[in-house]
Design a protein around this motif. Structure first.
Motif, short mmCIF file in Angstrom:
data_model
loop_
_atom_site.label_atom_id
_atom_site.label_comp_id
_atom_site.label_asym_id
_atom_site.label_seq_id
_atom_site.Cartn_x
_atom_site.Cartn_y
_atom_site.Cartn_z
N LYS A 6 0.83 -1.20 0.00
CA LYS A 6 0.00 0.00 0.00
C LYS A 6 0.87 1.26 0.00
O LYS A 6 0.55 2.24 -0.68
CB LYS A 6 -0.93 0.00 1.22
CG LYS A 6 -2.06 -1.03 1.13
CD LYS A 6 -2.94 -0.94 2.35
CE LYS A 6 -4.13 -1.89 2.24
NZ LYS A 6 -5.09 -1.46 1.22
N GLN A 7 1.97 1.23 0.74
CA GLN A 7 2.84 2.39 0.80
C GLN A 7 3.51 2.64 -0.55
O GLN A 7 3.62 3.79 -1.00
CB GLN A 7 3.92 2.20 1.88
CG GLN A 7 4.65 3.47 2.26
CD GLN A 7 3.74 4.51 2.91
OE1 GLN A 7 2.78 4.15 3.60
NE2 GLN A 7 4.02 5.77 2.66
N LEU A 10 1.00 4.16 -2.82
CA LEU A 10 0.75 5.56 -2.47
C LEU A 10 1.85 6.46 -3.03
O LEU A 10 1.58 7.54 -3.57
CB LEU A 10 0.67 5.71 -0.95
CG LEU A 10 0.39 7.13 -0.43
CD1 LEU A 10 -0.94 7.65 -0.96
CD2 LEU A 10 0.40 7.14 1.10
N HIS A 13 1.40 6.69 -6.78
CA HIS A 13 0.23 7.52 -7.05
C HIS A 13 0.57 9.00 -6.90
O HIS A 13 0.20 9.82 -7.76
CB HIS A 13 -0.88 7.13 -6.06
CG HIS A 13 -2.17 7.84 -6.28
ND1 HIS A 13 -3.10 7.44 -7.20
CD2 HIS A 13 -2.70 8.96 -5.69
CE1 HIS A 13 -4.14 8.25 -7.18
NE2 HIS A 13 -3.93 9.18 -6.26
N THR A 149 -3.47 2.53 -8.51
CA THR A 149 -2.62 2.75 -7.34
C THR A 149 -3.39 3.46 -6.23
O THR A 149 -3.15 3.21 -5.05
CB THR A 149 -1.39 3.59 -7.73
OG1 THR A 149 -1.80 4.82 -8.37
CG2 THR A 149 -0.48 2.82 -8.66
N ALA A 153 -3.73 1.85 -2.62
CA ALA A 153 -3.18 2.60 -1.49
C ALA A 153 -4.23 2.94 -0.44
O ALA A 153 -3.89 3.25 0.70
CB ALA A 153 -2.52 3.88 -1.99
N LYS A 155 -6.56 2.75 2.48
CA LYS A 155 -6.43 1.87 3.65
C LYS A 155 -7.74 1.22 4.06
O LYS A 155 -7.77 0.07 4.50
CB LYS A 155 -5.86 2.67 4.83
CG LYS A 155 -4.45 3.20 4.58
CD LYS A 155 -3.96 4.02 5.76
CE LYS A 155 -2.54 4.55 5.49
NZ LYS A 155 -2.05 5.38 6.61
#
Length: 479
Positions: A6-7, A10, A13, A149, A153, A155
Motif C-alpha cells: 500500500k505504501q 501511495l 500515485h 494505485t 493505497a 487503507k
C-alpha cells in the motif's frame, strides 16, 4: 494487501500525479468541456436556421449548389443531417463547409475556430497531431495507473466509502473528497483512460498484430476491423444522393441519419456511404453503401459484426459520451468534473503536505483556474480576430504563469475572481456581438450555465479570499 504494498502504491500515485498534474488537468478539463463540442459549434454561430428533419431532395439540392460553388478536386464530399446531434444541414468537402436552409439554399460558411481549438487541446494538447496523440494516450494510460494505485493505497475502502467530513479541518475534507470521487467514479474514469489510450496506441497495436498474425500486412488487419471499400468501375458522374437517401426509409426506417460521405469523389471508384445511428447498440454507426447511380450495395456490417469489431467501433461514443442525447452528455460532464477535481484536489493535498511553497502554489493556481480565464478570453478574441486561437490560448497561459510567479498577491481567490469575471465578460460581449441571435437556444444553452459558473466563481473567490494570508498562501483550514 500488506502495508509495504500500500505504501509503494501511495508513493507511485503521488509522484505520477504531481509530476504530470498540469498536463493531466488540461486534458481532463478540456475533455469535460469537449463533451459538449456540438453545442459549442452551435454557440459559435447562433444565428444559423435550425431544423429537426430534412428530405432527400433538399440534401441533393444543397450538395449540387455546393459543388457548383466549389468545383475544385477533392477526395470526399459530405452532408451532415439535422438528426446528427446538431439540428442543422451542412454540406462540405475536405476543406470548406457551408450551412444550408430548409430549402437547400447555401448560407454562410461554417466557422468554429474555438471549438476546433478546444477539441484539439483535448486530443493533442495542441501539439503536432502525431506527437500529441501519443502524449495524450500515454496520459490516458497514466490515468489508469493513478486509479489502480489510488485504490490499492486506500487503507479502508469499505469503511470510508461514504465518509465525507466537513468539519473544521478543511484539509481532511479535501482528502475525503479526493478519495470519494476517485472511488465512486473509478469505473467511468477507467473507461476514459482505456479508450483514451486506445486512440493513440491503435497504430502500435496495428503494427504488432500485423507482425504476429499477418506477416506484417497492416491492410489485412485493418480490413478485419473496418470493412474495406467496395471495388467499383463506373462512369464518372454526379452522385445520385436523393435516390440513395430515399431508400433509407425502407432499409433502416428506425435509424437516425448522421451524415453521408461521397468517397473517391469524381473517380470511377466513387461510392456513397450513409452513416446511421443504431438504437440499442453502442457502435458509432452502421453504414449503408450505394454506387454513384444510387443503387444499394450493402452495409459495412458493424451492427452484426464480431464483438471485437463492435467494441473498436464503439470507442468514440464510450470516450465522449455520444449516446442518450443531452442526459448522457450531462452524466459525462459531471463525471468529467469529478475526474478534473481529482487532478486539482490531488495537487492541492500534496501542496498542503509541503506547507504550500509560495511560488509553486501560485503557479498551480494559475494553471488550474487561470486556464478558465485563458479559454474565456480566447473565445472572446475569436469573435473578432482572425488569429490562431491555439497560439493565443498558450500565450495567455504563459502570461498567467509569469504573473502568478512575479506577484505574491496572485492567490487562489484572485484567480477564481478572474475566472468568473472573464467568463462574465465573454457572455456579455458575445450577447452584444450577436444581438438577437444571442438569445436563441443555440446561444442560451451555453450562456446560462456560463453565467451560473461566473456567479459561483466570483462568490467562491470572495469567500476564499477572506481565509488567505496576505501573501496569497492558504491558511491551514483553507479549502
Amino acid at each position: 494487501m500488506d502495508k509495504s504494498t500500500k505504501q509503494s502504491a501511495l508513493h507511485a500515485h503521488a509522484w505520477v500525479g504531481v509530476f504530470l498534474s498540469a498536463l493531466l488537468f488540461l486534458v481532463c478539463f478540456s475533455g469535460t468541456l469537449a463533451v459538449f463540442h456540438q453545442e459549442f459549434e452551435r454557440w459559435e454561430q447562433p444565428g444559423i436556421p435550425e431544423m429537426n428533419t430534412t428530405d432527400a431532395a433538399t440534401v441533393e439540392k444543397a450538395m449540387n449548389a455546393f459543388v457548383e460553388k466549389h468545383p475544385e478536386p477533392t477526395d470526399h464530399l459530405f452532408a451532415v443531417f439535422p438528426t446528427s446531434g446538431i439540428p442543422r444541414l451542412v454540406v462540405e468537402n475536405d476543406t470548406v463547409a457551408y450551412f444550408a436552409d430548409s430549402n437547400g439554399n447555401l448560407l454562410e460558411t461554417e466557422q468554429v475556430p474555438f471549438t476546433k481549438m478546444l477539441v484539439d487541446l483535448h486530443l493533442y494538447l495542441n501539439l503536432p497531431h502525431s506527437w500529441g496523440m501519443i502524449l495524450v494516450s500515454a496520459l490516458g494510460a497514466l490515468i489508469c495507473t493513478l486509479i489502480v494505485t489510488g485504490i490499492v493505497a486506500h487503507k479502508r475502502i469499505s469503511k470510508d466509502a461514504f465518509k465525507l467530513r466537513r468539519g473544521e479541518n478543511a484539509q481532511q475534507y479535501q482528502i475525503d473528497l479526493h478519495n470519494r470521487f476517485g472511488l465512486w467514479a473509478a469505473p467511468f474514469h477507467l473507461i476514459i483512460g482505456v479508450t483514451g489510450t486506445y486512440f493513440g496506441m491503435a497504430g502500435l497495436i496495428l503494427v504488432v498484430v500485423a507482425q504476429l498474425y499477418h506477416d506484417g500486412d497492416r491492410d489485412a488487419v485493418v480490413e478485419k476491423i473496418f470493412t474495406p471499400d467496395p471495388v467499383l468501375e463506373q462512369e464518372v458522374a454526379q452522385p445520385q444522393l436523393q435516390k440513395a437517401i430515399a431508400q433509407m426509409n425502407t432499409l433502416a426506417p428506425q435509424h437516425p441519419l448522421l451524415f453521408l460521405t461521397v468517397h473517391e469523389a469524381n473517380t470511377p471508384q466513387q461510392f456513397i456511404e450513409i452513416y446511421t445511428q443504431v438504437p440499442g447498440k453502442m457502435i458509432y454507426s452502421e453504414n449503408y453503401r450505394f454506387d454513384t447511380a444510387g443503387n444499394y450495395l450493402g452495409t459495412a456490417g458493424y451492427a452484426q459484426g464480431h464483438w471485437g469489431k463492435q467494441l473498436v467501433y464503439a470507442m468514440y461514443r464510450l470516450h465522449f459520451g455520444n449516446f442518450a442525447g443531452i442526459p448522457g452528455k450531462v452524466l459525462y460532464f459531471v463525471l468529467g468534473i469529478m475526474l478534473t477535481a481529482l487532478c486539482v484536489t490531488g495537487m492541492e493535498i500534496w501542496l498542503a503536505k509541503k506547507a504550500h511553497p509560495p511560488v509553486l502554489t501560485r503557479a498551480w493556481y494559475s494553471v488550474a483556474w487561470g486556464s478558465v480565464s485563458a479559454l474565456a478570453l480566447t473565445a472572446l478574441f475569436g469573435l473578432f480576430a482572425d488569429v490562431s486561437l491555439i497560439m493565443l490560448f498558450w500565450v495567455l497561459m504563459l502570461v498567467n504563469l509569469v504573473l502568478s510567479s512575479a506577484f505574491s498577491q496572485s492567490s487562489k481567490s484572485l484567480w477564481l475572481i478572474i475566472a468568473g469575471s472573464s467568463v462574465l465578460l465573454l457572455v456579455s460581449v458575445y450577447t452584444l456581438y450577436h444581438g438577437a441571435a444571442g438569445f436563441t437556444p443555440a446561444a442560451l444553452q451555453l450562456n446560462l450555465p456560463l453565467l451560473a459558473f461566473a456567479a459561483w466563481s466570483v462568490r467562491k473567490g470572495t469567500k476564499t479570499g477572506s481565509r488567505q494570508t496576505p501573501g496569497g498562501v492558504p491558511l491551514v483550514n483553507q479549502s
